[in-house]
Design an enzyme around this catalytic site. Structure first.
Site, PDB file in Angstrom:
ATOM      1  N   ASP A 136       1.099  -0.743  -0.135  1.00 36.90           N
ATOM      2  CA  ASP A 136      -0.328   0.242   0.232  1.00 36.90           C
ATOM      3  C   ASP A 136       0.920   1.214   0.015  1.00 36.90           C
ATOM      4  OD1 ASP A 136      -2.676  -1.633   0.187  1.00 36.90           O
ATOM      5  OD2 ASP A 136      -2.705  -1.387   2.025  1.00 36.90           O
ATOM      6  N   ASP A 167     -13.457  -3.394  -0.968  1.00 38.17           N
ATOM      7  CA  ASP A 167     -12.814  -3.294  -0.161  1.00 38.17           C
ATOM      8  C   ASP A 167     -14.410  -3.552   0.709  1.00 38.17           C
ATOM      9  OD1 ASP A 167     -10.244  -2.331  -0.466  1.00 38.17           O
ATOM     10  OD2 ASP A 167     -11.797  -1.017  -1.568  1.00 38.17           O
TER      11      ASP A 167
HETATM   12  O1  1PR Z   1     -10.594   2.790  -5.012  1.00 36.14           O
HETATM   13  O2  1PR Z   1     -10.296   1.978  -7.811  1.00 36.14           O
HETATM   14  O3  1PR Z   1      -8.383   4.377  -6.001  1.00 36.14           O
HETATM   15  O4  1PR Z   1      -8.093   1.906  -5.377  1.00 36.14           O
HETATM   16  C1  1PR Z   1      -7.920   2.266  -4.448  1.00 36.14           C
HETATM   17  C2  1PR Z   1      -7.062   1.292  -4.016  1.00 36.14           C
HETATM   18  O5  1PR Z   1      -6.781   0.821  -2.619  1.00 36.14           O
HETATM   19  C3  1PR Z   1      -8.456  -0.257  -3.209  1.00 36.14           C
HETATM   20  O6  1PR Z   1      -7.653  -1.144  -4.251  1.00 36.14           O
HETATM   21  C4  1PR Z   1      -8.119  -0.402  -1.879  1.00 36.14           C
HETATM   22  O7  1PR Z   1      -8.637  -1.373  -1.576  1.00 36.14           O
HETATM   23  C5  1PR Z   1      -6.884   0.229  -1.451  1.00 36.14           C
HETATM   24  N1  1PR Z   1      -7.082   1.084  -0.277  1.00 36.14           N
HETATM   25  C6  1PR Z   1      -7.429   2.249   0.009  1.00 36.14           C
HETATM   26  N2  1PR Z   1      -6.936   2.825   1.415  1.00 36.14           N
HETATM   27  C7  1PR Z   1      -5.828   1.409   1.686  1.00 36.14           C
HETATM   28  C8  1PR Z   1      -5.955   1.514   3.671  1.00 36.14           C
HETATM   29  O8  1PR Z   1      -5.461   0.433   3.969  1.00 36.14           O
HETATM   30  N3  1PR Z   1      -6.051   3.107   3.755  1.00 36.14           N
HETATM   31  N4  1PR Z   1      -5.759  -0.195   0.848  1.00 36.14           N
HETATM   32  C9  1PR Z   1      -5.972   0.762   1.043  1.00 36.14           C
HETATM   33  C10 1PR Z   1      -5.877  -1.560   1.030  1.00 36.14           C
HETATM   34  C11 1PR Z   1      -5.967  -4.272   2.110  1.00 36.14           C
HETATM   35  C12 1PR Z   1      -4.697  -4.928   0.738  1.00 36.14           C
HETATM   36  C13 1PR Z   1      -3.574  -5.276   2.649  1.00 36.14           C
HETATM   37  C14 1PR Z   1      -4.375  -6.403   3.159  1.00 36.14           C
HETATM   38  C15 1PR Z   1      -3.214  -6.795   3.487  1.00 36.14           C
HETATM   39  N5  1PR Z   1      -5.175  -2.132   1.910  1.00 36.14           N
HETATM   40  O9  1PR Z   1      -4.758  -4.076   0.176  1.00 36.14           O
HETATM   41  O10 1PR Z   1      -2.730  -5.186   1.929  1.00 36.14           O
HETATM   42  O11 1PR Z   1      -5.660  -6.240   4.012  1.00 36.14           O
HETATM   43  O12 1PR Z   1      -3.091  -6.563   4.953  1.00 36.14           O
HETATM   44  P1  1PR Z   1      -2.405  -7.504   5.704  1.00 36.14           P
HETATM   45  O13 1PR Z   1      -1.963  -8.352   5.553  1.00 36.14           O
HETATM   46  O14 1PR Z   1      -1.929  -6.900   6.405  1.00 36.14           O
HETATM   47  O15 1PR Z   1      -3.751  -7.827   6.881  1.00 36.14           O
HETATM   48  P2  1PR Z   1      -9.190   3.115  -5.830  1.00 36.14           P
END
Ligand code: 1PR
Length: 529
Positions: A229, A383
């Protein structure tokens, strides 16, 4: 001098980078005469069969290419570059192929298997060859929905088969003409070695019939994916961060877990099967302004030879100067910079709402990008968050009976899709989202869970089962991995095709090799780390 036949349909940056890493100079084919003048020709087919053949004909390349092949000149075709050798393909009925090999390319049959066939599978060599010698134990990266079957017509050409349901043609060779259904440039170090052999002319091959001893059927490996991320911190540096239930700040500061390119390179060397970058704040910025992110991709693709996915901000937008950009423009820039797949989050939710109201009309980002770059290039990142209800008919959304009761003892829940990085919930559930996006042409689902993100409590198995059961495209389970046992569990309990983790890898709590070892011990097929 190596000539590259790039007709502009997708990401060939990795192939260019692989050739450069091996120390060979590359020149681009620009005119039909360049084909016949080539010493050694690389043809990385990308996109759909019809589009590839159409482009070859438009550019006047098809005839000289056929002539080059029939003259037994050094050639390496990759993926569609293999399929184009045949007379035609079910993907594009009525479009003639080069016809160097008899027969038609067919679609993988509708069965219990996910399509596209995506990921790391083995080879069963059918002849002795310098190209594949001592690489028999390795797996290579495939991504395709169509395949050729070995028959009497391919008998003189067949070099290796791979099994997915039934056997299909994985590699052919006739003299100096070679074609591979898999991507050597995306297959880690064994793929690079195979490429080196072709570039160095180490391609002697046994006569048809010199069949090596029979080997057991090959198996598609379950993939282990490292996710980064990425966002700018308050000092303006692009950092890899990690949230707990999507909250990436600790004591007011954005958590900084390292530099994107360095971490991606580390995971490549540690045996990650794929790397995913999520530009997590792109929903509020103009993505094409985000040059550092494009630079991250370019630099990563110089040293990382496994598939790269990038997500965040893939949508149509109007920039500060009032200029409109399509989602296809944004995606194209990412593909040019080295991405193999793009992942769409928020925009997929809005699309499903529109399709529900008005039906599909071909204008969504999913449809447009899939039509241009192929279904396999479009990942949908979901999400979702659990919403508990008292009874299955309490909502029109897809409800499951859950073994994890809600705060008031509720026994039912649905998985609500969110947008803008989990900040806003919408009236769409994860099962409907996955189903509709598959119909629109998406090739894979990246299934996060806000409830489990960063918790280390294991994947949300009920969520994965619900979505896995609703679609045929591959599903990546994400969020909550805390130990190797969680990977074993998610593959044993759900039909997930891949599992993704972030925190445990970034914090060096669990090495990727330990995850692979646990999976191998449990009898789950994996690519060795
Ligand atoms: O909406 O098309 O602009 O895409 C935004 C992208 O960014 C989406 O794929 C969304 O999942 C991601 N995203 C947005 N905000 C966050 C955040 O964390 N604040 N991250 C985010 C998503 C979730 C996973 C993470 C797993 C594993 N992160 O990708 O890596 O949950 O984590 P873990 O193993 O530590 O539990 P758009």
């Amino acid at each position: 001098m190596i000539s590259l036949l790039d007709y502009g349909a997708g990401n060939v940056r990795s192939l260019r980078n692989a050739v450069a890493r091996l120390g060979f100079a590359l020149t681009d084919v620009r005119t039909p005469a360049d084909i016949l003048g080539a010493e050694r020709l690389l043809f990385p087919g990308v996109g759909a069969f019809g589009a590839a053949m159409g482009r070859l004909r438009e550019l006047g390349f098809a005839e000289p290419l056929r002539e080059y092949l029939l003259a037994d000149r050094p050639f390496l075709g990759i993926c569609i570059g293999l399929q184009c050798l045949f007379e035609g393909s079910a993907e594009s009925p009525g479009v003639p192929g080069l016809g160097v090999l008899p027969g038609q390319v067919e679609r993988f049959p509708a069965a219990a298997l996910s399509v596209p066939h995506m990921g790391w599978n083995g080879l069963r060599p059918r002849r002795e060859s310098a190209l594949l010698a001592e690489l028999e134990a390795e797996r290579f990266y495939f991504v395709h929905s169509y395949c050729a079957r070995a028959d009497a017509g391919t008998a003189d050409w067949l070099l290796a088969e791979t099994d997915y349901g039934q056997p299909f043609v994985a590699a052919v060779q006739h003299g100096q003409v070679i074609a591979l259904q898999f991507h050597p440039e995306k297959s880690g170090e064994p793929g690079i070695e195979l490429l080196r052999r072709f570039l160095a002319g180490e391609v002697s091959v046994g006569t048809p019939g010199s069949t090596p001893p029979p080997t057991p059927p090959t198996r598609l490996a379950k993939r282990v994916i490292a996710c980064l991320d990425v966002r700018s911190n308050d000092q303006g540096d692009l950092v890899v961060t990690k949230g707990d239930q999507y909250d990436v700040r600790e004591q007011g500061e954005v958590r900084n877990l390292g530099k994107p390119v360095d971490l991606a390179a580390r995971y490549y060397h540690e045996g990650a099967d794929e790397i995913t970058f999520l530009n997590i704040t792109a929903f509020r910025d103009f993505p094409l302004r985000d040059q550092p992110m494009l630079e991250v991709l370019r630099r990563t693709s110089e040293q990382v030879f496994v598939p790269l996915t990038i997500g965040g901000g893939i949508r149509a937008f109007t920039d500060a100067d009032g200029r409109a950009h399509s989602a296809l423009d944004v995606a194209a820039e990412y593909f040019r910079s080295g991405a193999d797949k793009i992942s769409i989050g928020s925009d997929a939710v809005y699309t499903v709402e529109q399709v529900r109201a008005r039906g599909a009309d071909g204008t969504s980002a999913i449809e447009q990008i899939a039509a241009r770059y192929g279904n396999q290039a479009v990942v949908i990142s979901i999400d979702p968050r659990r919403v508990y209800v008292d009874a299955p008919d309490a909502t029109q959304r897809t409800v499951i009976e859950t073994a994890i009761p809600g705060p008031n003892g509720e026994r039912f829940c649905w998985f609500q899709c969110t947008v803008s990085g989990g900040r806003e919930g919408r009236d769409v559930d994860a099962v409907e989202l996955a189903r509709v996006c598959e119909q629109l042409g998406a090739g894979e689902i990246l299934l996060n869970s806000i409830d489990r993100d960063g918790s280390g409590a294991g994947f949300d198995l009920e969520l994965v089962q619900a979505v896995r059961g609703a679609v045929r495209i591959p599903v990546i389970a994400s969020s909550g991995a805390g130990s190797p046992a969680h990977f074993v569990e998610v593959f044993a309990e759900t039909g997930a095709d891949a599992a993704l983790a972030a925190g445990i890898f970034h914090r060096r709590e669990v090495p990727i090799a330990a995850v692979k070892a646990a999976l191998a011990d449990a009898g789950v097929p994996v690519r060795r780390a």
